[in-house]
Enzyme design. Sequence first.
Site, PDB file in Angstrom:
ATOM      1  N   LYS A 162       0.820  -1.209   0.000  1.00 21.59           N
ATOM      2  CA  LYS A 162       0.000   0.000   0.000  1.00 21.59           C
ATOM      3  C   LYS A 162       0.861   1.269   0.000  1.00 21.59           C
ATOM      4  O   LYS A 162       0.550   2.243  -0.697  1.00 21.59           O
ATOM      5  CB  LYS A 162      -0.947  -0.022   1.202  1.00 21.59           C
ATOM      6  CG  LYS A 162      -1.960  -1.149   1.122  1.00 21.59           C
ATOM      7  CD  LYS A 162      -2.955  -1.108   2.248  1.00 21.59           C
ATOM      8  CE  LYS A 162      -3.910  -2.296   2.173  1.00 21.59           C
ATOM      9  NZ  LYS A 162      -4.630  -2.431   0.903  1.00 21.59           N
ATOM     10  N   GLU A 179      -5.032  -4.602  14.456  1.00 18.74           N
ATOM     11  CA  GLU A 179      -4.713  -4.580  15.886  1.00 18.74           C
ATOM     12  C   GLU A 179      -4.179  -5.927  16.367  1.00 18.74           C
ATOM     13  O   GLU A 179      -3.597  -6.008  17.454  1.00 18.74           O
ATOM     14  CB  GLU A 179      -5.943  -4.179  16.703  1.00 18.74           C
ATOM     15  CG  GLU A 179      -7.134  -5.110  16.603  1.00 18.74           C
ATOM     16  CD  GLU A 179      -8.086  -4.732  15.480  1.00 18.74           C
ATOM     17  OE1 GLU A 179      -9.289  -5.018  15.629  1.00 18.74           O
ATOM     18  OE2 GLU A 179      -7.631  -4.174  14.463  1.00 18.74           O
ATOM     19  N   GLY A 230     -11.842  -8.541   5.166  1.00 19.85           N
ATOM     20  CA  GLY A 230     -13.030  -9.300   4.816  1.00 19.85           C
ATOM     21  C   GLY A 230     -14.049  -8.473   4.049  1.00 19.85           C
ATOM     22  O   GLY A 230     -14.088  -7.242   4.152  1.00 19.85           O
ATOM     23  N   GLU A 252      -9.072  -4.998  -1.408  1.00 22.03           N
ATOM     24  CA  GLU A 252      -8.724  -6.397  -1.671  1.00 22.03           C
ATOM     25  C   GLU A 252      -9.418  -7.199  -0.588  1.00 22.03           C
ATOM     26  O   GLU A 252      -9.040  -7.135   0.578  1.00 22.03           O
ATOM     27  CB  GLU A 252      -7.208  -6.571  -1.643  1.00 22.03           C
ATOM     28  CG  GLU A 252      -6.732  -7.832  -2.350  1.00 22.03           C
ATOM     29  CD  GLU A 252      -6.696  -9.010  -1.411  1.00 22.03           C
ATOM     30  OE1 GLU A 252      -7.504  -9.949  -1.624  1.00 22.03           O
ATOM     31  OE2 GLU A 252      -5.893  -9.012  -0.481  1.00 22.03           O
ATOM     32  N   CYS A 286      -5.847 -14.921   1.454  1.00 24.53           N
ATOM     33  CA  CYS A 286      -7.128 -14.561   0.833  1.00 24.53           C
ATOM     34  C   CYS A 286      -7.334 -15.227  -0.515  1.00 24.53           C
ATOM     35  O   CYS A 286      -8.470 -15.476  -0.924  1.00 24.53           O
ATOM     36  CB  CYS A 286      -7.231 -13.045   0.696  1.00 24.53           C
ATOM     37  SG  CYS A 286      -5.848 -12.295  -0.166  1.00 24.53           S
ATOM     38  N   GLU A 464      -4.061  -3.803  -6.692  1.00 30.48           N
ATOM     39  CA  GLU A 464      -2.789  -3.529  -6.037  1.00 30.48           C
ATOM     40  C   GLU A 464      -1.689  -4.027  -6.966  1.00 30.48           C
ATOM     41  O   GLU A 464      -1.880  -4.967  -7.733  1.00 30.48           O
ATOM     42  CB  GLU A 464      -2.712  -4.261  -4.688  1.00 30.48           C
ATOM     43  CG  GLU A 464      -3.886  -3.974  -3.778  1.00 30.48           C
ATOM     44  CD  GLU A 464      -3.469  -3.457  -2.416  1.00 30.48           C
ATOM     45  OE1 GLU A 464      -2.783  -2.422  -2.377  1.00 30.48           O
ATOM     46  OE2 GLU A 464      -3.834  -4.099  -1.427  1.00 30.48           O
TER      47      GLU A 464
END
Length: 490
Positions: A162, A179, A230, A252, A286, A464
């Site tokens: 990113k 987190e 998600g 994504e 993923c 991406e």
Amino acid sequence: MPRFSDQLLYIGGRYVPARGGHTFEVVNPATGEVLANVHNAGADDLDAAVDSAQAGQRQWAALTTVERSRILLRAVALLRERNDALAELETLNTGKPLSETRSVDVVTGADVLEYYAGVAQALQGAQVPLREGSFFYTRHEPLGVVGAIGAWNYPIQIALWKAAPALAAGNAMIFKPSEVTPLTALKLAEIFTEAGLPDGVFNVLPGDGASVGTALTEHPQIEKISFTGGTATGRKVMASASSSSLKEVTMELGGKSPLIVCADADLDLAADIAMMANFYSSGQVCTNGTRVFVPRALRHAFEARLLARVQRIHIGDPLDERTTFGPLVSAAHMQRVLEHIEQGKAEGARLLCGGERLQDGALAQGYYVAPTIFSDCTDVMTIVREEIFGPVLSLLTYDDEDEAVTRANATTYGLAAGVVTPDLARAHRLIHRLEAGICWVNTWGESPAPMPVGGYKQSGVGRENGLATLQAYTRTKSVQIELERYASVF
């Protein structure tokens, strides 16, 4: 007593405490050990980060692309120099085997940063003549301050995926790591500062979605949000970003990707690919090919090959370099995966192996779930329809090519797909019919820096990596020049 000292926020090129004074624990999923107490950012911290980012971005954008590239390449060198230390920290925080994090996570993230440092200078506008005395030109200008929200499975790689195009295009970024796994993103911020990135150009705000994630998507001075996670959360992020200030978004999201083993496939190759597409990173990827379609006549032979390969998996301490399969990332995620496994059993899928939590010896302290394979699966089963994000392979049989493609596409997801066949004409024919943004033939999982990655349908928005992503972190300004005297109709 935590292994590491308190982890602060990173704003303006330095560590600062969260203004609200709240912290959360980060745990080693292999042992349950508390690694650190991490400061939880809030809206006030975000405002400070935005102010810092705006000041830094003006300085950063004023540099030439060559000057920006030199700084980014220094960061690449530091990442590679510290690969082993960063990989160990990533392993402690995620539970992924050190054999993976040393060879993939930091390495591929650095590759992406190096790629964008190289192609940034190719970000050029166009000059187009209109007539003898008039022409226009275009400029690609940075968006300004952008936000990004990372996932917990590839923390430093996703942060680099990113940050790299955003920074190369002249933007500043405020990054919120998951987190669950925030530690290496903070180290990345240190590296950027050491490499010469102006203060404020890359800020890291650990925290949960309620305290800082929503505020990030809603902040009126943030021009774009890039999110990995998600699909359900992605919908909320997209709604928040658009309703607040019509931010651009890149997402994504989840997947339930099909892997089609053709009748002429080398079954050993197909089994190798299916194993990597389901059990690498303990299934927490993923793009995993969790719906494996095999010709009905080859089912038993394929099952035997999968079971033989499961026996080769080395489950254990992620810091042991012999380990190839570690724990899931958290107790909560382990429970979710186990619930899906029980649902598969209840709905009539035939369990070939696994299907339980591993609790032998030291494994009992961590969040280990055995590599699990179900056969005799049907398209309506929960384990076939829903993303599990764990080590669960669903084996489905088919009778002809059209049936396989139709069933492979019968999902709301469209992230990835794969085909195993020696017949390239068949491979291309199938791939062109599959509704997925990332496709592999006789391989699985690689996402090199120049290759755009992203999903169809509810698996994502935008891409991406690749040159198109660099352009997506800019806005186009069109400028017309009139060389002759302007003629008014009035």
